[in-house]
Each structure stands twice: as structure tokens, then as C-alpha cells.
Design a protein around this motif. Structure first.
Motif, PDB file in Angstrom:
ATOM      1  N   MET A 200       1.214  -1.343   0.364  1.00 29.85           N
ATOM      2  CA  MET A 200      -0.238  -0.062  -0.352  1.00 29.85           C
ATOM      3  C   MET A 200       1.417   0.890   0.154  1.00 29.85           C
ATOM      4  O   MET A 200       0.670   2.339  -0.752  1.00 29.85           O
ATOM      5  CB  MET A 200      -0.716  -0.430   0.944  1.00 29.85           C
ATOM      6  CG  MET A 200      -1.700  -1.537   1.530  1.00 29.85           C
ATOM      7  SD  MET A 200      -2.813  -1.124   2.786  1.00 29.85           S
ATOM      8  CE  MET A 200      -3.852   0.495   2.595  1.00 29.85           C
ATOM      9  N   ARG A 201       2.146   1.097   0.967  1.00 33.59           N
ATOM     10  CA  ARG A 201       2.565   1.918   0.910  1.00 33.59           C
ATOM     11  C   ARG A 201       3.458   2.569  -0.633  1.00 33.59           C
ATOM     12  O   ARG A 201       3.587   3.684  -1.446  1.00 33.59           O
ATOM     13  CB  ARG A 201       3.885   1.975   1.845  1.00 33.59           C
ATOM     14  CG  ARG A 201       3.349   2.678   3.114  1.00 33.59           C
ATOM     15  CD  ARG A 201       4.826   2.257   3.909  1.00 33.59           C
ATOM     16  NE  ARG A 201       4.259   2.613   5.366  1.00 33.59           N
ATOM     17  CZ  ARG A 201       4.816   1.296   5.747  1.00 33.59           C
ATOM     18  NH1 ARG A 201       4.803  -0.252   5.757  1.00 33.59           N
ATOM     19  NH2 ARG A 201       3.246   1.146   7.288  1.00 33.59           N
ATOM     20  N   GLU A 202       3.693   1.711  -1.175  1.00 30.60           N
ATOM     21  CA  GLU A 202       4.760   1.418  -1.846  1.00 30.60           C
ATOM     22  C   GLU A 202       3.727   2.575  -2.960  1.00 30.60           C
ATOM     23  O   GLU A 202       3.924   2.684  -4.561  1.00 30.60           O
ATOM     24  CB  GLU A 202       5.250  -0.073  -2.811  1.00 30.60           C
ATOM     25  CG  GLU A 202       6.231  -0.194  -1.677  1.00 30.60           C
ATOM     26  CD  GLU A 202       6.611  -1.730  -1.842  1.00 30.60           C
ATOM     27  OE1 GLU A 202       6.162  -2.456  -3.070  1.00 30.60           O
ATOM     28  OE2 GLU A 202       7.403  -2.203  -0.623  1.00 30.60           O
ATOM     29  N   GLY A 203       2.800   1.821  -3.544  1.00 33.61           N
ATOM     30  CA  GLY A 203       1.535   1.583  -4.556  1.00 33.61           C
ATOM     31  C   GLY A 203       1.382   3.632  -4.422  1.00 33.61           C
ATOM     32  O   GLY A 203       1.585   4.255  -5.982  1.00 33.61           O
ATOM     33  N   SER A 204       1.189   3.993  -2.947  1.00 35.21           N
ATOM     34  CA  SER A 204       0.969   5.869  -2.508  1.00 35.21           C
ATOM     35  C   SER A 204       2.282   6.016  -3.148  1.00 35.21           C
ATOM     36  O   SER A 204       1.886   7.721  -4.055  1.00 35.21           O
ATOM     37  CB  SER A 204       0.725   5.601  -1.717  1.00 35.21           C
ATOM     38  OG  SER A 204       0.819   7.280  -0.878  1.00 35.21           O
ATOM     39  N   THR A 214       2.049   9.942   1.881  1.00 31.62           N
ATOM     40  CA  THR A 214       1.620   8.152   2.038  1.00 31.62           C
ATOM     41  C   THR A 214       0.884   8.195   3.880  1.00 31.62           C
ATOM     42  O   THR A 214       0.289   7.270   3.947  1.00 31.62           O
ATOM     43  CB  THR A 214       2.549   7.654   1.877  1.00 31.62           C
ATOM     44  OG1 THR A 214       3.600   8.175   0.950  1.00 31.62           O
ATOM     45  CG2 THR A 214       2.292   6.606   1.840  1.00 31.62           C
ATOM     46  N   THR A 215       1.565   8.754   4.687  1.00 34.03           N
ATOM     47  CA  THR A 215       1.777   8.426   5.554  1.00 34.03           C
ATOM     48  C   THR A 215       0.186   9.346   6.373  1.00 34.03           C
ATOM     49  O   THR A 215      -0.074   8.258   6.905  1.00 34.03           O
ATOM     50  CB  THR A 215       2.529   9.083   7.074  1.00 34.03           C
ATOM     51  OG1 THR A 215       3.909   9.090   6.377  1.00 34.03           O
ATOM     52  CG2 THR A 215       2.586   8.612   8.565  1.00 34.03           C
ATOM     53  N   LEU A 216      -0.510  10.033   5.978  1.00 31.55           N
ATOM     54  CA  LEU A 216      -1.208  11.006   6.419  1.00 31.55           C
ATOM     55  C   LEU A 216      -2.498   9.827   5.623  1.00 31.55           C
ATOM     56  O   LEU A 216      -3.296  10.158   6.325  1.00 31.55           O
ATOM     57  CB  LEU A 216      -1.061  11.862   6.022  1.00 31.55           C
ATOM     58  CG  LEU A 216      -0.091  12.798   6.900  1.00 31.55           C
ATOM     59  CD1 LEU A 216      -0.459  14.979   7.159  1.00 31.55           C
ATOM     60  CD2 LEU A 216      -0.492  12.529   8.340  1.00 31.55           C
ATOM     61  N   LYS A 217      -2.671  10.139   4.722  1.00 34.86           N
ATOM     62  CA  LYS A 217      -3.524   9.571   4.091  1.00 34.86           C
ATOM     63  C   LYS A 217      -3.943   7.817   3.575  1.00 34.86           C
ATOM     64  O   LYS A 217      -4.581   7.711   3.057  1.00 34.86           O
ATOM     65  CB  LYS A 217      -3.122   9.971   2.712  1.00 34.86           C
ATOM     66  CG  LYS A 217      -3.788  11.763   2.624  1.00 34.86           C
ATOM     67  CD  LYS A 217      -3.393  12.738   1.013  1.00 34.86           C
ATOM     68  CE  LYS A 217      -3.946  14.394   1.754  1.00 34.86           C
ATOM     69  NZ  LYS A 217      -3.227  14.674   0.353  1.00 34.86           N
ATOM     70  N   VAL A 218      -2.205   6.845   3.618  1.00 38.25           N
ATOM     71  CA  VAL A 218      -2.921   5.749   3.799  1.00 38.25           C
ATOM     72  C   VAL A 218      -2.585   5.014   4.860  1.00 38.25           C
ATOM     73  O   VAL A 218      -3.046   4.103   5.083  1.00 38.25           O
ATOM     74  CB  VAL A 218      -1.916   5.057   2.452  1.00 38.25           C
ATOM     75  CG1 VAL A 218      -1.525   4.179   2.254  1.00 38.25           C
ATOM     76  CG2 VAL A 218      -1.940   5.599   0.866  1.00 38.25           C
ATOM     77  N   ALA A 222      -5.552   3.246   7.582  1.00 33.86           N
ATOM     78  CA  ALA A 222      -5.584   2.052   7.589  1.00 33.86           C
ATOM     79  C   ALA A 222      -4.820   1.463   9.010  1.00 33.86           C
ATOM     80  O   ALA A 222      -5.676   0.027   8.904  1.00 33.86           O
ATOM     81  CB  ALA A 222      -4.423   1.273   6.320  1.00 33.86           C
ATOM     82  N   ALA A 223      -3.985   1.906  10.013  1.00 33.76           N
ATOM     83  CA  ALA A 223      -3.995   1.813  11.642  1.00 33.76           C
ATOM     84  C   ALA A 223      -5.017   2.289  12.314  1.00 33.76           C
ATOM     85  O   ALA A 223      -4.897   2.293  13.038  1.00 33.76           O
ATOM     86  CB  ALA A 223      -2.591   1.520  11.335  1.00 33.76           C
TER      87      ALA A 223
END
Lengths: 317, 295
Positions: A200-204, A214-218, A222-223
Motif C-alpha cells: 500500500m505504501r509503495e502504491g502511494s 503516504t503516512t497521512l492518507k494511506v 489503514a491503521a
């Protein structure tokens, strides 16, 4: 003849051996069967502990509510257990507990979460392996040490900056309690964020998002359930924390929102009354258990809520 | 028509996003360091205040109202006696419970009931355990505020921690080991006693030491049990009254407004307590690194 008897002797020996072995086996079989029962009995001590807590709190609290109406207890705004006409209102203690918890979460919430973000998303493996154990030392410091620190170090500093603050006040223990809870929120939130799959991170990141985006929106969405659960557990910890507030916040049973003043939490009240050798059987002695029961219900609710949130809203990948 | 990308506009947008990322990265780092900074300040402050008070007389002396002559031998012995109760009680009950849950209990209602119960117990505030101990051990069983009552109360308090870590230790033993043992004709208990337990022992000991260090730092339950900090004889057995290091810190901190030196004594006692915890944790880490097998 002699050969025959020797053979006979041997035969006897063999059958004896078999019999002996059988006997041995029976004993070990019996043992084998007993073991689960013994282990179960030892395991049920944990259940007995729960029953013991419930029985202790309920039986003595009922005694208290026979003397002080339950309605009066939960809505009373005055707590004067030692006066000639004692009044047992719980609200000052609830107020102190909630205010110290709010102050603690103002510190522990943002700093714990931001530490978790750094450790899970930004830090290299090497840095994380150094920082994490150091942060865990904070969680291993006994709370009495934090109490000493709040009372003899943090309070004087606060008073130097803000002279209206009293020598015992709710602000200083609240802040120190927040520091104590940082590692708990950081490590639980970090666990939740690390379990978000890398794909998911890599996709973003591949779409051109920065690490922050990535941290804020993905990652955080998710967490999210795990992060919220860690906050709820932090709140529960703050509600149950005893020594810091006992030492640094004094024992005034003020019903106020003024954080410069001394307030008492439910936990600190229990320490004060139990340490003051309240005679068994007096109303003030029973009030201990009524307060402890309320405290128990508060923290149990929070813990169950945390588990419910992390189970119910967990995103499965 | 596809609009052409404006290279300069794109660049400035991208730059600001990258800068934002860098700024926030340092904010995240700073908040991680904040906790460590407080830890450093706390330790430096305590050491500066208390270190000069620690000498042989302080460690071996009796309690005294005269700050210059006061010692913490009684509190140290009390803490050791409590440890002597907590270690066997938690190890026996904790390991037995973990073995039952991991290796004997059928996956089902009873097992999940016990496990839920344990995780709820872990969340009960320590002061509530103090009331449990006061009611059951001090009053009902009539032990009084002695070593045994304090030790049992603290044992119940840290039991959930030990059980969970022992369960993890047992779970980490690979199935091949026990299957090989069964294959050789060993019974279940033989397998547990000779194969699984020895393999899990280092992790179990680590968990045990960590829960022990939690127990000796606890103050709240002891205040409720009515543990004194008066001039009492050194504890010499399970049924002697005692005081413990955290209680000593508590009383000296409270009385610091009466006698200023008491704050320094409290700081000195804190150093002793922290050193004790540090040693215990180092032993735990040593055992984990030295004896833990990786399968």
C-alpha cells in the motif's frame, strides 16, 4: 535340570519385569491423567482473582450504599468524609480523574502518535533499534519515581513560569503522567502502523506522493483502529494511575476546572483513606470500595472498548 | 487538447511538498526525542540530588528521623523478602497456566474465557489489587500487613504479564521438537517436561524477571495494605512486617516539606531502586541473548 530351573528363573524375571513395567506405566498413566487437572486448577487462580476483586468491591460497596444513597453518591458535588457531618459526593473525584487524564492525553496523544509515525515510517532499521528500547525504559520507570519528579522538579518549574499555580496542583502530575504514557501509545500505534502492508505504501509512493502524504492518507487511515485503541488504553492507564497524582496533586477535594489547584483523583482518595487507617466498618472505610468499584468499572469499560475497536474496525489485508 | 504540463509550476509545487515532508520528518523525530529528553533530565536530576547521599552507612543503616543517619537496609531487605515470595508464586502459577492454555486446553469457550479474563486482569489498576490484598490477605486471612500479604498481592498483580510472556515462549518452541518426542514414544507430560519446557525456559525466565521488576517498583498496592515506614525491626520471615524501597521513597517525598533533606534521601533511594531494576533487566536481556535458541 539345572538348565531348566535357570530358564524358569529367567521366565519369572521377565514376567516380573513386565508386571513391574505395567505398574510403572499405571502410575505414570495416572500422573499423566492428573496433570491436566492440576494445571487447570492452577490456571483457575486467575479466574478466582477476578471473582475475588468483584466480590470484594461489590460486597463492601453494597454496605456503603446502605448508608449513603447511591444517587447522592454519584451526583454529590461535595466530598467531606472526615467532617462532623460527612458528605460523600463522588463528583470531585471524577472531576479530578478526568482533568488529569485530559492533561495527560494532551501530552501523550500527539507525542506518542508522532513518535510512532517516526519509528514506523521514517526511522531506518538501525535508528529504530536504538530508539525503541530507550523509549521502553520510560515505561519501566516506577510511577513513584515520576511522582517524585513531578513534585520536586516539574511543579517548581511550572510555578516559576506561572506563579498562580499552587504547590500541589493537577497540572504537573497530569503532564508527567502524559510522559509516562508516551511509550505505551507509541509502541501500540507503531505496531498498528507496521502491520499495514508495504504494497500500500509503495502504491502511494509510486503515484508520486511524498512520505508524509503516504503516512497521512494511506498508512494512518489503514491503521486507524489500532491507533484509536492505543489512545483508549492510554486513557485507561491514566485513569488508574495512582502515585503521581497522590504525591503531586495533594488531597484537596476541590470540584473545579482550575488546573492550577490541587484536586484529588479516585485513586489518590483510595490511598489517602486506606493509608489513614480508616477503622474497618466505618462509612469512610466502605467508601473506599465504592470509589474503587467506580474506578474498576471505568477502566474495564475502557479496556473492553479498546479491544472492541481494534477487533471490529480492523482492516484486513 | 491535452494541457501541457508547466514545468516551473510543477517544480515549485513538488518542491513545497518535499519541503513539507522534510519539516514534518524533523517534527516527528523531535517528538520521539522528547520522551528520551525527559528521561535524561529525570535521571540526571535524581543522580545530582541523591548520589552524594549514597554510602555504606546509607545502604546498611536503619531508618532514622535524623536525615544524616538514616539508612535503607530495612527497605532493601523488605524488597528482597517480597521478591522471594513473588518469584516462586508467579513462576509456578504463571507457567502452569501458560502450559494449560497452550498445550492442554481445547480451543473453545473455556480457553477463550480464561484468556479474556487474563487480559482484563492486566488492565485492572494496581490500586484495586491493593484493596483485594487488604480485604483477602490482610483482613480475611488475618495475615496482617506482613511480607506474605504484600508478596501475594504483588504476585496476583504481575501474574497476567508473566502468563502472556510464558505463553509466547511456549508457542515459539517448534512443533518438530515435540513431534519427534512423541514419535519416540514419550507421553505428553514427558514431552512437556523434557522437551518443551527446557526449550522455552530462557524466554520464560526473561518474562519472569521483567514481571518481577514491575512488582518491586509498585507502590500503590502497598500503601493500601498499610505498609509502614516506621522504625521497625528488619524483616526476617514471611510473617514479619516490612517496608519496601518504593514505600520509603513515598514517605520521604511526602515528608520533604517538613525536613528538606528527606527529598535527597528519596532521590538516593530512587537511585538504589533504579540500579536494582537496571541490573534485573540486564540479567533478563543477557539470558535472552545468551540462551535463547533460534530454530
Amino acid at each position: 535340570m539345572s538348565k531348566n530351573s535357570e530358564a524358569k528363573k529367567e521366565a519369572v524375571n521377565v514376567s516380573e519385569m513386565i508386571a513391574q513395567n505395567k505398574k510403572k506405566k499405571n502410575i505414570s498413566n495416572l500422573f499423566e491423567k492428573l496433570i491436566p487437572t492440576i494445571l487447570f486448577l492452577l490456571a483457575s487462580i486467575t479466574i478466582l482473582t477476578t471473582l475475588g476483586i468483584l466480590y470484594t468491591l461489590l460486597s463492601q460497596a453494597i454496605e456503603f450504599f446502605k448508608r449513603v444513597p447511591i444517587w447522592e453518591f454519584f451526583t454529590g458535588t461535595v466530598l467531606k468524609p472526615l467532617s462532623q457531618n460527612p458528605e460523600f459526593g463522588l463528583l470531585p473525584l471524577i472531576n479530578g480523574t478526568i482533568i488529569s487524564t485530559i492533561i495527560a492525553m494532551f501530552v501523550a496523544g500527539p507525542i506518542g502518535l508522532m513518535s510512532a509515525i517516526y519509528l514506523s515510517e521514517y526511522a531506518s532499521d538501525r535508528v529504530r533499534r536504538i530508539l525503541k528500547p530507550l523509549l521502553e525504559i520510560l515505561a519501566g520507570i516506577p510511577t513513584i519515581v515520576y511522582g517524585f519528579f513531578a513534585f520536586t522538579f516539574v511543579t517548581p518549574i511550572i510555578r516559576a513560569i506561572w506563579p498562580e499555580v499552587e504547590a500541589t496542583n493537577i497540572l504537573s502530575p497530569g503532564l508527567v503522567m502524559g510522559v509516562m504514557i508516551i511509550p505505551m501509545i507509541a509502541s501500540l500505534s507503531e505496531d498498528a502502523m507496521t502491520s499495514v502492508p508495504n504494497a500500500m505504501r509503495e502504491g502511494s509512493l509510486a503515484m508520486g506522493a511524498t512520505k508524509l502524504e503516504t503516512t497521512l492518507k494511506v498508512v494512518i487511515p489503514a491503521a486507524f483502529s489500532g491507533i484509536i485503541a492505543s489512545f483508549v488504553l492510554g486513557i485507561s492507564r491514566a485513569i488508574g494511575e495512582t502515585m503521581i497524582v497522590t504525591i503531586a496533586s495533594g488531597s484537596s477535594k476541590n470540584f473545579t476546572f482550575d488546573i492550577t489547584q490541587s484536586m484529588q483523583t479516585m485513586t489518590a482518595y483510595i490511598v489517602e483513606v486506606a493509608g489513614g487507617e480508616a477503622p474497618a466498618g466505618s462509612t469512610i472505610y466502605y467508601s473506599l470500595y465504592a470509589v474503587a468499584l467506580t474506578l474498576f468499572v471505568f477502566t474495564l469499560t475502557m479496556n473492553l472498548l479498546a479491544r472492541y475497536i481494534s477487533r471490529k474496525f480492523r482492516e484486513e489485508y | 487538447m491535452i494541457k501541457q504540463v508547466d514545468a516551473t509550476q510543477l517544480k515549485s509545487k513538488m518542491n513545497s511538498r518535499v519541503r513539507k515532508n522534510a519539516i514534518w520528518k524533523s517534527i516527528f523525530l523531535l517528538s520521539t526525542l522528547f520522551g528520551l529528553l525527559v528521561l535524561a533530565v529525570l535521571i540526571i536530576r535524581v543522580v545530582m540530588q541523591g548520589a552524594s547521599w549514597i554510602d555504606i552507612d546509607f545502604l546498611t543503616g536503619r531508618l532514622s528521623t535524623n536525615a544524616d543517619r538514616a539508612g535503607i537496609m530495612g527497605a532493601l531487605l523488605g524488597t528482597v523478602w517480597v521478591m522471594l515470595v513473588v518469584i516462586p508464586v508467579t513462576l509456578i502459577i504463571g507457567v502452569a497456566t501458560a502450559i494449560y492454555l497452550e498445550l492442554y486446553a481445547k480451543r473453545g469457550k473455556i480457553q477463550s474465557f480464561i484468556e479474556t479474563n487474563i487480559s482484563n486482569l492486566a488492565g485492572v489498576p494496581s490500586i484495586v489489587y491493593g484493596l483485594l490484598g487488604l480485604t483477602i490477605f490482610v483482613r480475611l486471612m488475618d495475615f496482617g500487613n506482613v511480607v506474605l500479604a504484600g508478596g501475594l498481592t504483588l504476585s496476583l498483580l504481575v501474574l497476567p504479564i508473566l502468563i502472556v510472556s510464558a505463553q509466547e515462549a511456549l508457542r515459539a518452541v517448534p512443533a518438530q521438537l515435540s513431534e519427534a518426542s512423541y514419535g519416540m514414544g514419550a507421553t505428553k507430560w514427558q514431552t512437556i517436561r523434557r522437551i518443551i519446557l527446557p526449550a522455552a525456559l530462557p524466554s520464560i525466565l526473561t518474562g519472569s524477571i521483567l514481571s518481577l521488576s514491575r512488582a518491586i517498583g509498585e507502590t500503590a498496592p502497598l500503601t493500601v495494605l498499610g505498609i509502614p515506614a516506621l522504625l521497625i525491626p528488619f524483616p526476617g520471615g514471611l510473617f514479619d512486617t516490612f517496608t519496601a524501597l518504593p514505600m520509603q521513597i513515598y514517605y520521604w517525598t511526602l515528608d520533604a516539606s517538613l525536613v528538606a533533606e528527606y527529598a535527597n534521601l528519596a532521590a538516593a533511594t530512587i537511585i538504589v531502586l533504579l540500579v536494582l531494576l537496571f541490573v534485573l533487566n540486564s540479567v533478563a536481556i543477557f539470558i535472552r541473548n545468551k540462551f535463547q535458541h533460534r530454530y
